[in-house]
Design a protein around this motif. Structure first.
Motif, PDB file in Angstrom:
ATOM      1  N   CYS A 181      -0.564   6.387   2.749  1.00 57.58           N
ATOM      2  CA  CYS A 181       0.570   6.317   1.815  1.00 57.58           C
ATOM      3  C   CYS A 181       1.894   6.206   2.578  1.00 57.58           C
ATOM      4  N   ASP A 182       2.044   7.015   3.611  1.00 62.01           N
ATOM      5  CA  ASP A 182       3.271   6.984   4.424  1.00 62.01           C
ATOM      6  C   ASP A 182       3.432   5.631   5.117  1.00 62.01           C
ATOM      7  N   GLU A 183       2.318   5.060   5.578  1.00 61.03           N
ATOM      8  CA  GLU A 183       2.384   3.763   6.262  1.00 61.03           C
ATOM      9  C   GLU A 183       2.817   2.662   5.297  1.00 61.03           C
ATOM     10  N   VAL A 184       2.277   2.660   4.090  1.00 55.13           N
ATOM     11  CA  VAL A 184       2.673   1.642   3.109  1.00 55.13           C
ATOM     12  C   VAL A 184       4.153   1.776   2.768  1.00 55.13           C
ATOM     13  N   CYS A 185       4.604   2.986   2.603  1.00 56.96           N
ATOM     14  CA  CYS A 185       6.029   3.213   2.332  1.00 56.96           C
ATOM     15  C   CYS A 185       6.881   2.745   3.504  1.00 56.96           C
ATOM     16  N   ARG A 186       6.385   2.929   4.719  1.00 59.75           N
ATOM     17  CA  ARG A 186       7.136   2.521   5.912  1.00 59.75           C
ATOM     18  C   ARG A 186       7.390   1.020   5.923  1.00 59.75           C
ATOM     19  N   PHE A 187       6.344   0.215   5.580  1.00 52.96           N
ATOM     20  CA  PHE A 187       6.574  -1.236   5.622  1.00 52.96           C
ATOM     21  C   PHE A 187       7.020  -1.803   4.269  1.00 52.96           C
ATOM     22  N   GLY A 188       7.284  -0.927   3.305  1.00 56.32           N
ATOM     23  CA  GLY A 188       7.897  -1.367   2.059  1.00 56.32           C
ATOM     24  C   GLY A 188       6.942  -1.903   1.021  1.00 56.32           C
ATOM     25  N   GLY A 189       5.680  -1.491   1.080  1.00 60.91           N
ATOM     26  CA  GLY A 189       4.704  -1.969   0.114  1.00 60.91           C
ATOM     27  C   GLY A 189       4.587  -1.059  -1.091  1.00 60.91           C
TER      28      GLY A 189
END
Length: 237
Positions: free
Chosen positions: A54-62
């Motif tokens: 979840c944090d990774e998706v938020c990081r790249f703006g998905g």
């Protein structure tokens, strides 16, 4: 078309697969960006129970649907849960795009959508295996038997045919909600392939033929091959 990418951390062959990095991007980001290029896609989401993902998706703006329920037994149930949380309509067309398929051809996904089934069947992709794949026939590659009208009859990692299966499914929201309730059949459990349960419970799976089998990231060798491909592409840019 709404694309949902189910992503989990518990891969047996490649632990933490979605977050493995390939040339400064995670595998998940590569797959997400590929899916986002499909012109008919109105939305792309990741469905996960992992806070790290979840944090990774938020990081790249998905876009992401976080649901840490332990009730889901497979990717289809997780995709169905995410679609329910987002309150998609019964006629919406949902594409379940596996995180380990970062090289699917955009035109092939568009083709599957444009030729989608109108009678409640599941759509998927198949490709005739060439000589090199027939020689390998490795245990990671799922093979499929199809009938003369292009419907799937069986799936296995054994040498049952020279048709390779691509890890993508398309269905209406209403069909997705029906198949999510199907229990795991003994045949599906034996093959470790959830789609066999759909066949065992009389759901049709339509095969859309594509011209080549895209690289799937199933093991360390596949990962290194993908890393080399990405590096080659970046050198040309």
């Amino acid at each position: 078309m709404i694309i949902i990418i189910p992503a989990r951390m518990e891969s047996e062959r490649l632990p933490s697969k979605p977050l493995l990095r390939i040339n400064n991007k995670t595998l998940l980001q590569h797959t997400y960006e590929r899916a986002s290029k499909v012109p008919q896609a109105t939305r792309v989401l990741v469905a996960t129970d992992s806070q790290d993902i979840c944090d990774e998706v938020c990081r790249f703006g998905g876009g992401v649907v976080f649901d840490d329920s332990v009730a889901y037994k497979n990717g289809t149930q997780r995709v169905a849960a995410a679609a329910t949380i987002k309150e998609f309509h019964k006629e919406d067309y949902i594409v379940n795009w596996q995180v380990d398929e970062p090289m699917l051809e955009i035109n092939d996904v568009s083709m599957m959508y444009e030729n989608r089934n109108s009678i409640g069947a599941v759509d998927t992709m198949v490709s005739k295996l060439s000589g090199e794949y027939i020689e390998q026939m490795n245990r990671d590659m799922v093979k499929v038997v199809i009938n003369p009208t292009n419907y799937c009859k069986w799936f296995s990692r054994q040498r049952i045919s020279t048709w390779g299966h691509v890890g993508i499914y398309g269905y209406t929201m209403s069909t997705l909600q029906e198949i999510k309730r199907i229990p795991v059949s003994s045949n599906a459990n034996f093959e470790s392939l959830e789609q066999i349960s759909w066949l065992d419970f009389d759901f049709s799976i339509r095969a859309h033929e594509i011209s080549g089998l895209p690289l799937s990231i199933n093991n360390r060798e596949d990962l290194e091959t993908f890393r080399s491909i990405v590096a080659s592409i970046e050198r040309l840019l």
